[in-house]
Design a protein around this motif. Structure first.
Motif, PDB file in Angstrom:
ATOM      1  N   LEU A  48       0.805  -1.203   0.000  1.00 18.47           N
ATOM      2  CA  LEU A  48       0.000   0.000   0.000  1.00 18.47           C
ATOM      3  C   LEU A  48       0.848   1.266   0.000  1.00 18.47           C
ATOM      4  N   VAL A  49       1.807   1.361   0.898  1.00 16.60           N
ATOM      5  CA  VAL A  49       2.528   2.622   1.107  1.00 16.60           C
ATOM      6  C   VAL A  49       3.965   2.602   0.624  1.00 16.60           C
ATOM      7  N   GLY A  50       4.500   1.452   0.258  1.00 16.35           N
ATOM      8  CA  GLY A  50       5.889   1.404  -0.173  1.00 16.35           C
ATOM      9  C   GLY A  50       6.840   1.780   0.950  1.00 16.35           C
ATOM     10  N   GLY A  51       8.002   2.283   0.578  1.00 16.59           N
ATOM     11  CA  GLY A  51       9.009   2.601   1.585  1.00 16.59           C
ATOM     12  C   GLY A  51       9.176   4.071   1.871  1.00 16.59           C
ATOM     13  N   GLY A  52       8.425   4.928   1.153  1.00 12.96           N
ATOM     14  CA  GLY A  52       8.591   6.368   1.338  1.00 12.96           C
ATOM     15  C   GLY A  52       9.823   6.887   0.603  1.00 12.96           C
ATOM     16  N   PHE A  53      10.073   8.185   0.757  1.00 13.25           N
ATOM     17  CA  PHE A  53      11.244   8.790   0.118  1.00 13.25           C
ATOM     18  C   PHE A  53      12.532   8.287   0.773  1.00 13.25           C
ATOM     19  N   GLU A  54      13.647   8.462   0.071  1.00 16.32           N
ATOM     20  CA  GLU A  54      14.994   8.164   0.596  1.00 16.32           C
ATOM     21  C   GLU A  54      15.146   6.692   0.987  1.00 16.32           C
ATOM     22  N   ILE A  55      14.883   5.809   0.052  1.00 17.12           N
ATOM     23  CA  ILE A  55      15.014   4.372   0.329  1.00 17.12           C
ATOM     24  C   ILE A  55      16.241   3.761  -0.344  1.00 17.12           C
ATOM     25  N   TYR A  56      17.047   4.567  -0.999  1.00 16.02           N
ATOM     26  CA  TYR A  56      18.160   4.017  -1.774  1.00 16.02           C
ATOM     27  C   TYR A  56      19.442   4.056  -0.931  1.00 16.02           C
ATOM     28  N   ASP A  57      19.483   3.159   0.049  1.00 16.19           N
ATOM     29  CA  ASP A  57      20.630   3.066   0.951  1.00 16.19           C
ATOM     30  C   ASP A  57      21.004   1.608   1.180  1.00 16.19           C
ATOM     31  N   LYS A  58      22.093   1.402   1.873  1.00 14.49           N
ATOM     32  CA  LYS A  58      22.619   0.043   2.080  1.00 14.49           C
ATOM     33  C   LYS A  58      21.630  -0.833   2.849  1.00 14.49           C
TER      34      LYS A  58
END
Length: 444
Positions: A292-302
């Motif tokens: 439904l909500v995904g991970g939100g902004f700024e999810i491209y991290d280790k």
């Protein structure tokens, strides 16, 4: 000198923005899309010109009584729901403490998009917005095209630092999306020298896109060129121009450009392509876990890649507007995002149908066709870039929906005029009534 020039231009626009909010929208679009302050080196580089322009425009909305009418259409409703859903998904973001910067920037852009839809309501406003976008992005397209020609295609074309179009791939897609708008102006402009200049600008934008060395841009420009031809009213001259120009441009580029384009066929051995596939896999797995909500902004991290990516150690940006939205806002967000594009295309079809065969509305017919071509460029090139929140696609929505609303208002006005001119039932005088009775008795 550049800092002073940019500041003086902004100061010149601000009082006009208060008196006429539509001018404020043009100033906002110029600053947010072109990022002219990023071309300076002093105090103007980080000065909040956009915020000041937005404040002046909002003040104008309060103190003026200009006509305002928001276009309530499936596309605009989808856009509003998309904005609301991004706020919902942000509340459940994986890295909630890191999202404010991205959230704030995106909300400002989309809020001003809604303001633009409310303020712009005339044919002149529509043309102003097209010209503002063309000048703002055309500067980089023409400059990049000249640079590519002068350097023999040996160097990569980049955009202004700190903007959505800083990266070579992003600038390439922006210039490709701009070519249909240049074509619209070229079709509707009366002055021959401006038409010739617009043709030159179209060619230089295409050269700039090739000079970006972007493989996604190559796919986008191929799709855009085909639809530009199918949507253009004068197909033969455009086809002849493309037949001559496209092979020349490809042959002009150096061997290293050709070698990079050939990696499209051998993506299995290309590290960049594999990184994108890994990022897409991460977004897909994250969406399955949080549909439904995904991970939100700024999810491209280790940490996020370690949990969801096929290759946990290969951290990349989304490199796709579709997987970017899917990973950040889930399947609901992706559905709303795609609904915006779908319904905007439908609005274009409505405009084309309603203006067909009407010479006085040919401008709207041409605009809708070219906006659809720009949509095609974004849909294809965006499949390989993280440009889900780039301003230009949303201003394409603004132009399409404001044009549709303008035409609907014109139709309603014409209907009222026709109704007022239609003669109503005439009252029969008493003397005439007696004559009618005598004639009726004689017939009986």
């Amino acid at each position: 000198m550049r800092d002073l020039l940019i500041t003086l231009i902004v100061l010149w626009i601000l009082p006009k923005a208060v008196k006429r909010p539509a001018i404020g929208i043009m100033g906002w679009v110029w600053i947010s899309v072109m990022n002219p302050h990023r071309l300076a080196w002093g105090f103007a580089y980080n000065f909040p010109f956009a915020m000041i322009m937005a404040a002046a425009t909002m003040l104008g909305l309060v103190v003026t009584k200009d006509k305002r009418q928001f276009p309530v259409t499936p596309a605009t409703i989808s856009l509003i729901l998309f904005i609301l859903w991004m706020n919902v998904s942000s509340l459940f973001a994986i890295n909630f403490d890191q999202i404010y910067g991205s959230w704030s920037k995106i909300m400002k852009v989309l809020f001003m998009t809604l303001v633009a839809m409310s303020v712009l309501n005339t044919k002149q406003h529509i043309r102003w917005l097209v010209w503002t976008l063309v000048v703002s992005l055309g500067y980089y397209g023409v400059k990049g095209g000249v640079f590519t020609l002068v350097s023999g295609g040996g160097y990569t074309v980049w955009g202004p630092s700190g903007s959505y179009i800083e990266e070579n791939n992003s600038l390439a897609l922006a210039t490709i999306m701009l070519i249909p708008l240049l074509r619209y102006l070229q079709l509707t402009e009366e002055k021959p020298w401006i038409r010739r200049g617009l043709v030159v600008a179209m060619g230089l934008c295409a050269v700039s896109a090739l000079g970006s060395y972007s493989r996604g841009a190559l796919i986008a420009i191929a799709a855009m060129s085909f639809f530009l031809w199918t949507k253009s009213p004068r197909k033969l001259p455009l086809a002849l121009l493309m037949i001559v120009l496209i092979p020349f441009l490809v042959m002009f580029m150096p061997q290293k450009w050709e070698d990079r384009m050939h990696t499209i066929q051998t993506y299995q051995q290309d590290a960049s392509a594999q990184g994108r596939l890994n990022a897409w896999g991460m977004a897909w797995n994250l969406a399955l876990d949080r549909p439904l909500v995904g991970g939100g902004f700024e999810i491209y991290d280790k940490e996020t890649f370690a949990r969801y990516a096929p290759n946990p150690k290969d951290v990349h940006a989304a490199h796709s507007i579709y997987f970017q939205i899917l990973g950040e806002h889930g399947f609901v967000g992706l559905f709303l995002f795609m609904a915006i594009g779908f319904f905007t295309w439908r609005s274009g079809n409505w405009i084309i149908r309603e203006t067909k065969g009407k010479p006085d509305l040919l401008w709207a017919n041409n605009l809708a066709r070219m906006l659809q071509v720009s949509q095609i460029a974004y849909a294809t090139g965006g499949a390989f870039l993280s440009l889900a929140y780039f301003d230009l696609p949303y201003y394409v929505v603004v132009l399409m929906e404001v044009t549709r609303l303008y035409l609907k208002n014109q139709q309603e006005e014409n209907s009222r005029v026709v109704s007022s001119q239609r003669p109503g039932p005439r009252m029969i005088r008493p003397s005439e009534l007696s004559v009618v009775r005598r004639e009726g008795e004689s017939l009986g």
